[in-house]
Design a protein around this motif. Structure first.
Motif, PDB file in Angstrom:
ATOM      1  N   GLY A   1      10.135   0.987 -16.745  1.00 35.64           N
ATOM      2  CA  GLY A   1      10.469   1.144 -15.566  1.00 35.64           C
ATOM      3  C   GLY A   1       9.861   1.499 -14.397  1.00 35.64           C
ATOM      4  N   SER A   2       9.287   2.628 -14.881  1.00 33.26           N
ATOM      5  CA  SER A   2       8.327   3.375 -13.868  1.00 33.26           C
ATOM      6  C   SER A   2       6.849   3.115 -13.917  1.00 33.26           C
ATOM      7  CB  SER A   2       8.768   4.970 -13.752  1.00 33.26           C
ATOM      8  OG  SER A   2       8.434   5.153 -15.111  1.00 33.26           O
ATOM      9  N   HIS A   3       6.310   2.890 -12.875  1.00 33.31           N
ATOM     10  CA  HIS A   3       4.973   2.760 -12.847  1.00 33.31           C
ATOM     11  C   HIS A   3       4.131   3.936 -12.994  1.00 33.31           C
ATOM     12  CE1 HIS A   3       5.492   3.078  -8.526  1.00 33.31           C
ATOM     13  NE2 HIS A   3       6.270   2.125  -8.787  1.00 33.31           N
ATOM     14  N   PRO A   4       3.028   4.088 -13.780  1.00 33.03           N
ATOM     15  CA  PRO A   4       2.389   5.210 -13.944  1.00 33.03           C
ATOM     16  C   PRO A   4       1.662   5.690 -12.478  1.00 33.03           C
ATOM     17  CG  PRO A   4       0.971   3.547 -14.834  1.00 33.03           C
ATOM     18  CD  PRO A   4       2.438   2.807 -14.522  1.00 33.03           C
ATOM     19  N   PRO A   5       1.545   6.898 -12.457  1.00 32.06           N
ATOM     20  CA  PRO A   5       0.856   7.509 -11.157  1.00 32.06           C
ATOM     21  C   PRO A   5      -0.653   6.934 -10.888  1.00 32.06           C
ATOM     22  CG  PRO A   5       0.867   9.249 -12.747  1.00 32.06           C
ATOM     23  CD  PRO A   5       1.903   8.080 -13.271  1.00 32.06           C
ATOM     24  N   GLN A   6      -1.059   6.228  -9.796  1.00 34.75           N
ATOM     25  CA  GLN A   6      -2.337   5.685  -9.567  1.00 34.75           C
ATOM     26  C   GLN A   6      -2.306   5.562  -8.141  1.00 34.75           C
ATOM     27  OE1 GLN A   6      -2.549   1.979 -12.141  1.00 34.75           O
ATOM     28  NE2 GLN A   6      -1.184   1.129 -10.787  1.00 34.75           N
ATOM     29  N   PRO A   7      -3.547   5.263  -7.697  1.00 34.57           N
ATOM     30  CA  PRO A   7      -3.862   5.304  -6.312  1.00 34.57           C
ATOM     31  C   PRO A   7      -3.250   3.743  -5.864  1.00 34.57           C
ATOM     32  CG  PRO A   7      -5.849   5.441  -7.270  1.00 34.57           C
ATOM     33  CD  PRO A   7      -4.820   5.741  -8.302  1.00 34.57           C
ATOM     34  N   ALA A   8      -3.109   3.635  -4.770  1.00 29.04           N
ATOM     35  CA  ALA A   8      -2.292   2.465  -4.059  1.00 29.04           C
ATOM     36  C   ALA A   8      -3.495   1.302  -4.402  1.00 29.04           C
ATOM     37  CB  ALA A   8      -1.871   2.431  -2.671  1.00 29.04           C
ATOM     38  N   SER A   9      -3.265   0.205  -4.969  1.00 28.00           N
ATOM     39  CA  SER A   9      -3.983  -0.916  -5.074  1.00 28.00           C
ATOM     40  C   SER A   9      -3.873  -1.974  -4.227  1.00 28.00           C
ATOM     41  CB  SER A   9      -4.037  -1.299  -6.585  1.00 28.00           C
ATOM     42  OG  SER A   9      -2.722  -1.914  -6.924  1.00 28.00           O
ATOM     43  N   PRO A  10      -4.890  -2.554  -3.732  1.00 29.62           N
ATOM     44  CA  PRO A  10      -4.508  -3.869  -2.737  1.00 29.62           C
ATOM     45  C   PRO A  10      -3.822  -4.930  -3.588  1.00 29.62           C
ATOM     46  CG  PRO A  10      -7.015  -3.694  -3.472  1.00 29.62           C
ATOM     47  CD  PRO A  10      -6.441  -2.468  -3.943  1.00 29.62           C
ATOM     48  N   GLN A  11      -2.902  -5.411  -2.735  1.00 27.20           N
ATOM     49  CA  GLN A  11      -2.204  -6.417  -3.464  1.00 27.20           C
ATOM     50  C   GLN A  11      -2.322  -7.573  -2.554  1.00 27.20           C
ATOM     51  OE1 GLN A  11       1.971  -4.981  -3.460  1.00 27.20           O
ATOM     52  NE2 GLN A  11       1.619  -3.575  -5.082  1.00 27.20           N
ATOM     53  N   GLY A  12      -3.438  -8.247  -2.710  1.00 26.64           N
ATOM     54  CA  GLY A  12      -3.625  -9.600  -2.023  1.00 26.64           C
ATOM     55  C   GLY A  12      -4.559  -9.352  -0.725  1.00 26.64           C
ATOM     56  N   GLY A  13      -4.182  -8.234  -0.194  1.00 22.57           N
ATOM     57  CA  GLY A  13      -4.656  -8.073   1.209  1.00 22.57           C
ATOM     58  C   GLY A  13      -5.849  -7.097   1.210  1.00 22.57           C
ATOM     59  N   LYS A  14      -6.447  -6.813   2.324  1.00 20.07           N
ATOM     60  CA  LYS A  14      -7.663  -5.846   2.318  1.00 20.07           C
ATOM     61  C   LYS A  14      -7.210  -4.646   2.790  1.00 20.07           C
ATOM     62  CE  LYS A  14     -11.216  -9.413   3.749  1.00 20.07           C
ATOM     63  NZ  LYS A  14     -12.072  -9.650   4.760  1.00 20.07           N
ATOM     64  N   THR A  15      -7.938  -3.627   2.213  1.00 19.65           N
ATOM     65  CA  THR A  15      -7.552  -2.274   2.495  1.00 19.65           C
ATOM     66  C   THR A  15      -8.969  -1.494   3.224  1.00 19.65           C
ATOM     67  OG1 THR A  15      -8.365  -1.480   0.328  1.00 19.65           O
ATOM     68  CG2 THR A  15      -6.020  -2.131   0.842  1.00 19.65           C
ATOM     69  N   ALA A  16      -8.633  -0.531   4.012  1.00 22.25           N
ATOM     70  CA  ALA A  16      -9.609   0.052   4.691  1.00 22.25           C
ATOM     71  C   ALA A  16      -9.325   1.414   4.620  1.00 22.25           C
ATOM     72  CB  ALA A  16      -9.869  -0.275   6.106  1.00 22.25           C
ATOM     73  N   ARG A  17     -10.311   2.370   4.918  1.00 22.76           N
ATOM     74  CA  ARG A  17     -10.066   3.816   4.594  1.00 22.76           C
ATOM     75  C   ARG A  17      -9.991   4.755   5.960  1.00 22.76           C
ATOM     76  NH1 ARG A  17     -13.584   8.176   4.311  1.00 22.76           N
ATOM     77  NH2 ARG A  17     -12.661   9.894   2.723  1.00 22.76           N
ATOM     78  N   ASP A  18      -8.755   5.416   5.915  1.00 23.42           N
ATOM     79  CA  ASP A  18      -8.190   6.136   7.004  1.00 23.42           C
ATOM     80  C   ASP A  18      -9.411   7.416   7.297  1.00 23.42           C
ATOM     81  OD1 ASP A  18      -7.515   7.907   8.938  1.00 23.42           O
ATOM     82  OD2 ASP A  18      -5.250   7.233   8.347  1.00 23.42           O
ATOM     83  N   PRO A  19     -10.303   7.279   8.195  1.00 22.74           N
ATOM     84  CA  PRO A  19     -11.058   8.254   8.428  1.00 22.74           C
ATOM     85  C   PRO A  19     -10.654   9.551   8.639  1.00 22.74           C
ATOM     86  CG  PRO A  19     -11.372   7.050  10.313  1.00 22.74           C
ATOM     87  CD  PRO A  19     -10.281   6.233   9.406  1.00 22.74           C
ATOM     88  N   ILE A  20      -9.276   9.735   8.896  1.00 26.49           N
ATOM     89  CA  ILE A  20      -9.059  11.158   9.396  1.00 26.49           C
ATOM     90  C   ILE A  20      -8.473  11.804   7.816  1.00 26.49           C
ATOM     91  CG2 ILE A  20      -7.028  12.334  10.363  1.00 26.49           C
ATOM     92  CD1 ILE A  20      -9.418  11.297  12.279  1.00 26.49           C
TER      93      ILE A  20
ATOM     94  N   GLU B   1      -3.504  -4.949   7.435  1.00 24.53           N
ATOM     95  CA  GLU B   1      -2.456  -5.862   8.042  1.00 24.53           C
ATOM     96  C   GLU B   1      -1.367  -4.782   8.576  1.00 24.53           C
ATOM     97  OE1 GLU B   1      -0.947  -8.683   5.454  1.00 24.53           O
ATOM     98  OE2 GLU B   1      -2.771  -9.790   5.272  1.00 24.53           O
ATOM     99  N   LEU B   2      -1.065  -3.787   7.866  1.00 22.03           N
ATOM    100  CA  LEU B   2      -0.121  -2.650   8.149  1.00 22.03           C
ATOM    101  C   LEU B   2      -0.648  -1.556   9.030  1.00 22.03           C
ATOM    102  CD1 LEU B   2       1.848  -2.712   4.946  1.00 22.03           C
ATOM    103  CD2 LEU B   2       2.268  -4.112   6.858  1.00 22.03           C
ATOM    104  N   SER B   3      -1.871  -1.373   9.224  1.00 24.92           N
ATOM    105  CA  SER B   3      -2.683  -0.432   9.586  1.00 24.92           C
ATOM    106  C   SER B   3      -2.522  -0.236  11.169  1.00 24.92           C
ATOM    107  CB  SER B   3      -4.019  -0.239   9.317  1.00 24.92           C
ATOM    108  OG  SER B   3      -4.876  -1.180   9.852  1.00 24.92           O
ATOM    109  N   HIS B   4      -2.599   1.133  11.633  1.00 25.30           N
ATOM    110  CA  HIS B   4      -2.872   1.255  13.262  1.00 25.30           C
ATOM    111  C   HIS B   4      -4.385   0.961  13.532  1.00 25.30           C
ATOM    112  CE1 HIS B   4       1.155   2.834  13.957  1.00 25.30           C
ATOM    113  NE2 HIS B   4       1.160   2.855  12.665  1.00 25.30           N
ATOM    114  N   ARG B   5      -4.574  -0.197  14.279  1.00 26.70           N
ATOM    115  CA  ARG B   5      -5.945  -0.284  14.581  1.00 26.70           C
ATOM    116  C   ARG B   5      -6.740   0.438  15.868  1.00 26.70           C
ATOM    117  NH1 ARG B   5      -4.409  -6.130  12.738  1.00 26.70           N
ATOM    118  NH2 ARG B   5      -2.589  -5.135  12.499  1.00 26.70           N
TER     119      ARG B   5
END
Ligand SMILES: [Zn+2]
Length: 74
Positions: free
Chosen positions: A15-34, A42-46
């Motif tokens: 029922g509960s997913h184990p603690p793990q870093p967010a994984s990309p779900q189809g889309g690309k991810t980028a690292r927040d430099p801050i 797609e959801l980030s502030h650019r």
């Protein structure tokens, strides 16, 4: 007596997913430099700087970066 099956409490709970870093779900991810967290492009502030596009998890991080950039820019 201790049962060895008690050690598998994390994996046996579907029922509960184990603690793990967010994984990309189809889309690309980028690292927040801050703050260093990964955000969906797609959801980030650019923020576009020259040829590169930076992605932030929130407007606060974006503004924080802009403040730092203001100090560095000469
Ligand atoms: Zn952030």
């Amino acid at each position: 007596m201790f049962s060895s099956s008690r050690m598998h409490v994390w994996t046996s709970r579907s029922g509960s997913h184990p603690p793990q870093p967010a994984s990309p779900q189809g889309g690309k991810t980028a690292r927040d430099p801050i703050c260093g967290m990964f955000v969906s492009t797609e959801l980030s502030h650019r923020l576009t700087r020259g040829t590169e596009t930076l992605h932030f998890c929130s407007r606060e991080c974006l503004e924080h970066y802009q403040k730092d950039a203001a100090h560095v820019a000469s």
